[in-house]
Design a protein around this motif. Structure first.
Motif, mmCIF file in Angstrom:
data_model
loop_
_atom_site.group_PDB
_atom_site.id
_atom_site.type_symbol
_atom_site.label_atom_id
_atom_site.label_comp_id
_atom_site.label_asym_id
_atom_site.label_seq_id
_atom_site.Cartn_x
_atom_site.Cartn_y
_atom_site.Cartn_z
ATOM 1 N N ASP A 77 1.495 6.293 2.303
ATOM 2 C CA ASP A 77 1.433 5.453 1.102
ATOM 3 C C ASP A 77 2.537 5.802 0.110
ATOM 4 O OD1 ASP A 77 -0.806 3.993 1.959
ATOM 5 O OD2 ASP A 77 -2.156 5.591 1.291
ATOM 6 N N ARG A 132 3.426 -3.478 6.615
ATOM 7 C CA ARG A 132 4.500 -3.160 5.670
ATOM 8 C C ARG A 132 5.875 -3.580 6.208
ATOM 9 N NH1 ARG A 132 3.986 2.759 3.747
ATOM 10 N NH2 ARG A 132 2.003 1.838 3.072
ATOM 11 N N HIS A 133 6.003 -3.571 7.528
ATOM 12 C CA HIS A 133 7.296 -3.906 8.132
ATOM 13 C C HIS A 133 7.081 -4.975 9.207
ATOM 14 C CE1 HIS A 133 9.232 -0.494 6.106
ATOM 15 N NE2 HIS A 133 8.149 0.199 6.414
#
Length: 327
Positions: A77, A132-133
């Protein structure tokens, strides 16, 4: 191949760092013709878990390495430091092979190295990595992924699998097996093997198949069946299948085929035996059968594989661990 650089900053996981240091910092028992020059790169003083260490070089050394290892990132995170991300990206652009261990994949993803590529990380964080990606093809069901110049591994024990895979690519099966023996671990687990295995690295005497494995490996030239293995293990074929799935994460036949392919690779690397002879020695029967399974498993025909490893041998690092092309 010659220089391996460990990228170390605050926030790394000590287990993965230690695994890489142990594999690349010490050669196999009895030595090898050449070994890696290991460089630990990072700020002047780094806290890794409850340990503090002093790197040998700054992160600016990464682009000079042949291989860069990024250990696990402790808190997914938290964004990894910009200087680490920039140095890893610069190393890849300079031609280095870059490998992440466990959650080190988040560093590679932040550097853009995983965009458009298949990758993995610890199963508990694959969902976060994918969200996230989104340009990364995250595979949560494998131990490691080899994209050539960019490699990623799942967590903990899979980090060791990837490190041994790199040794095998650079030095061949015999040396990788010798390193595994020094570490007292199995010499090879397929990258495509499932992450979630009950006993990922079984100790020699603490599972029902402990005596069966060496017995099979001594008889790879024979036409073994599941019934043969079950009879040797003194259990039913159904129970054998259950134990195999628990210990290895795969079926008896798939495990046996994997061992035959690995033995074929070693023979192709270390002998001048014909493909027919290798097929016979590995229980494949004919060269046609060997070529079919070998091509499907390894991705290239046996003859191509042999030529590739002979080329690597011809361009291997010198006695000081330096390759002809790079530091």
């Amino acid at each position: 191949m010659g220089t391996v650089a460990l990228a170390v900053t605050e926030g790394m996981l000590h287990f993965e760092l230690s695994v890489a240091y142990e594999v690349f910092g010490s050669g196999p028992v009895g030595g090898a013709a050449s070994w890696y020059e290991l460089a630990v790169c990072g700020p002047e003083s780094v806290r890794v878990g409850r340990f503090r260490m002093e790197p040998d070089h700054g992160l600016d050394r990464l682009p000079l390495a042949d291989t860069v290892i990024v250990p696990g990132w402790a808190d997914v995170d938290v964004a990894p430091p910009a200087d680490l991300v920039d140095a890893v990206r610069a190393a890849h652009e300079a031609g280095a092979r870059v490998a992440s261990l466990c959650t080190g994949a988040f560093v590679l993803a932040a550097a853009g190295l995983l965009d458009g590529r298949r990758a993995t990380t610890h199963w508990a964080h694959t969902g976060v990595l994918a969200a996230r990606h989104p340009r990364v093809a995250v595979d949560p069901d494998v131990l490691y992924v080899d994209n050539g110049s960019v490699l990623t591994s799942a967590g903990k024990a899979a980090a060791l699998d990837l490190c041994l895979h790199l040794v095998r690519l650079d030095h061949g099966s015999s040396v990788a097996n010798a390193v595994a023996r020094r570490l007292v671990v199995p010499p090879h687990r397929d990258g495509g093997q499932a992450q979630f295995v009950t006993t990922p690295v079984p100790a020699p005497d603490n599972h029902p198949l402990a005596d069966l494995f060496p017995w099979v490996l001594e008889r790879l030239d024979r036409p073994l069946t599941v019934e043969d293995l079950a009879r040797r293990a003194r259990m039913s074929s159904r129970h054998l299948g259950r134990h195999f799935r628990s210990v290895t994460g795969t079926t008896p036949l798939q495990w046996l085929l994997t061992q035959r392919i690995r033995h074929a690779q070693e023979l192709l690397e270390t002998t001048d035996d014909s493909v027919d002879a290798v097929a016979a020695a590995t229980g494949m029967g004919t060269a046609t059968t060997l070529r079919r399974h070998f091509n499907r498993t390894v991705g290239v025909p046996p003859d191509t594989y042999r030529r590739t490893f002979r080329t690597r041998t011809a361009t291997a690092p010198d006695a000081n661990g330096h390759s002809p092309q790079r530091l």
